[in-house]
Design an enzyme around this catalytic site. Structure first.
Site, PDB file in Angstrom:
ATOM      1  N   LYS A 186       0.828  -1.200   0.000  1.00 26.79           N
ATOM      2  CA  LYS A 186       0.000   0.000   0.000  1.00 26.79           C
ATOM      3  C   LYS A 186       0.869   1.260   0.000  1.00 26.79           C
ATOM      4  O   LYS A 186       2.080   1.199   0.253  1.00 26.79           O
ATOM      5  CB  LYS A 186      -0.956  -0.029   1.207  1.00 26.79           C
ATOM      6  CG  LYS A 186      -1.975  -1.189   1.134  1.00 26.79           C
ATOM      7  CD  LYS A 186      -2.828  -1.094  -0.084  1.00 26.79           C
ATOM      8  CE  LYS A 186      -3.875  -2.143  -0.379  1.00 26.79           C
ATOM      9  NZ  LYS A 186      -4.131  -3.297   0.408  1.00 26.79           N
TER      10      LYS A 186
HETATM   11  C1  LIG Z   1      -5.296  -4.155   0.887  1.00 25.18           C
HETATM   12  C2  LIG Z   1      -6.757  -3.994   0.943  1.00 25.18           C
HETATM   13  C3  LIG Z   1      -7.513  -4.323   2.088  1.00 25.18           C
HETATM   14  C4  LIG Z   1      -6.958  -5.093   3.240  1.00 25.18           C
HETATM   15  O1  LIG Z   1      -5.838  -4.606   3.832  1.00 25.18           O
HETATM   16  P1  LIG Z   1      -4.795  -5.578   4.586  1.00 25.18           P
HETATM   17  O2  LIG Z   1      -4.007  -4.597   5.395  1.00 25.18           O
HETATM   18  O3  LIG Z   1      -3.984  -6.263   3.553  1.00 25.18           O
HETATM   19  O4  LIG Z   1      -5.576  -6.504   5.441  1.00 25.18           O
HETATM   20  C5  LIG Z   1      -8.851  -3.993   2.106  1.00 25.18           C
HETATM   21  N1  LIG Z   1      -9.451  -3.433   1.045  1.00 25.18           N
HETATM   22  C6  LIG Z   1      -8.780  -3.143  -0.077  1.00 25.18           C
HETATM   23  C7  LIG Z   1      -9.506  -2.486  -1.207  1.00 25.18           C
HETATM   24  C8  LIG Z   1      -7.414  -3.429  -0.183  1.00 25.18           C
HETATM   25  O5  LIG Z   1      -6.764  -3.162  -1.311  1.00 25.18           O
END
Ligand SMILES: *Cc1c(COP(=O)(O)O)cnc(C)c1O
Length: 400
Positions: A186
């Site tokens: 992210k």
């Molecule tokens: C990455 C992601 C999540 C979940 O996040 P994690 O930290 O990996 O659990 C939720 N929603 C979307 C749209 C994502 O891209």
């Protein structure tokens, strides 16, 4: 795309502060920690960055969704509407609180189609989760006004769009609450981690207590453990090392976005040389977090032809209609109702009766859009050679 590209001395210094005290837990140890509360500091700074009153750190973006849904009171018997183009985490969290995910189409924003949202609201709808996919905003004003008409809270899944804005206002701050992910890919990362933001103090109290085994977070004259409990909780606490990394990463977020925007602009210009191309609908170019660049071809056939050319030139793009983690018809476990529980929960009742059946043909409009869409991830440090390679491949695709 990712903050991991910028790991440096700033992160090391923040981590060293924590290791110097030896306190890895976000609560307790008042003497030993010498005033260092990294998770709390990250929450305060993240809330200020987003222009909201409260932020709650948790262990992941998926945990953030679950904690937010619990705090909103969503549970068995309820339906939650989200879009069929999202990461699996969005509906995993809905099913995990016992509610049923209902999927809408996406439109050319590649995000929730407000017209389809309206059609899918019913008496059981208890929450609406638009997802700001691939770094760019959903039609959040339209979605909020439809939700308000029916008195349903909006939770913005902002996992992929930290730092994004619409008209100067942070994504995640339009709804009752917004969730973020700091996982390794992210925009800003803490390795694993997540955040929920809100302006609703009671909602934040629910999140804060739920994520910490139900400890009531009323100032307690005794030591921790002497508090009461308002309701059953769970453990989704972020640790101090993650909080420390998050502080350093948040300080770099605007820089990351600025770099990404410059790279995205170059790709965009090159893509426009392809006949029949249209760009993904961007609600607010100024507020775009520019973690991805998406463009639409005239049809599936042209899309495949263009991507074949791009691949030959070492610059293949992602086609999300084929992606098994982000698009509804590709989620074989959801379609089949696969689960480890012997009763079949959450797809079946505790008595084993099927609660919901998902058809792969449910979202023809989303399929038609995604089949002709190509996407490039944008990174902070795209060097000139890589950018030139992709741009030349795109320009060459004009002739295929
Ligand atoms: C990455 C992601 C999540 C979940 O996040 P994690 O930290 O990996 O659990 C939720 N929603 C979307 C749209 C994502 O891209």
């Amino acid at each position: 795309m990712p903050g991991f590209e910028l790991f440096g001395e700033e992160e090391k210094k923040e981590i060293a502060d924590v290791l110097d005290t030896g306190v890895l837990f976000r609560y307790e140890f008042p003497e030993q920690r010498k005033g260092i509360y990294k998770v709390k500091e990250l929450e305060d700074k993240f809330a200020a960055y987003c222009g909201v009153t409260h932020a709650q750190a948790v262990t992941s973006g998926t945990a953030a969704l679950k904690v937010a849904l619990m705090a909103l009171g969503v549970g068995p018997g309820d339906e939650v509407i989200t879009q069929g183009f999202t990461f699996v985490a969005t509906w995993e969290a809905i099913l995990d609180v016992g509610a049923i995910p209902v999927f809408t189409e996406v439109n050319e924003t590649l995000n929730m189609d407000p017209a389809d949202l309206r059609k899918k609201i019913n008496d059981r709808t208890k929450c609406i989760i638009p997802v700001h996919m691939l770094g760019s905003a959903a039609e959040i004003s339209e979605i909020i006004s439809i939700a308000e008409e029916f008195g349903i809270p909006v939770l913005e899944d902002t996992a992929q769009a930290a730092g994004g804005k619409v008209n100067g206002r942070s994504l995640g701050s339009f709804g009752r609450c917004g969730t973020f992910s700091f996982d390794p890919v992210k925009t800003m990362t803490t390795g694993e981690g997540g955040m929920i933001i809100t302006n609703d103090e009671q909602l934040w109290r629910n999140m804060s207590e739920y994520h910490d085994h139900g400890h009531d977070h009323i100032p307690n004259p005794g030591t921790r453990g002497g508090e009461g409990r308002n309701f059953i909780g769970f453990n989704y606490r972020m640790m101090e090392l993650q909080g420390a990394i998050g502080i350093a990463q948040l300080a770099k977020l605007d820089f990351m976005i600025k770099q990404q925007k410059q790279h995205k602009a170059k790709l965009q210009q090159a893509a426009l040389s392809i006949p029949g191309v249209t760009l993904r609908k961007i609600i607010d170019a100024e507020g775009d977090s520019a973690t991805f660049f998406a463009f639409l071809l005239a049809d599936k056939e042209q899309c495949q032809r263009v991507n074949r050319h791009l691949r030959e030139k070492g610059a293949g793009a992602i086609n999300f209609s084929e992606n098994t983690w982000h698009f509804y018809p590709q989620w074989e476990h959801l379609l089949a109702g696969s689960t480890l529980t012997s009763s079949g929960w959450p797809f079946s009742t505790p008595e084993g009766k099927r609660r919901v059946v998902y058809s792969p043909e449910l979202l023809p409009k989303s399929t038609a859009i995604l089949e002709r869409t190509l996407v490039f991830p944008i990174s902070v440090k795209m060097d000139d050679d890589r950018l030139k390679n992709i741009c030349e491949a795109l320009q060459g695709a004009a002739a295929v």
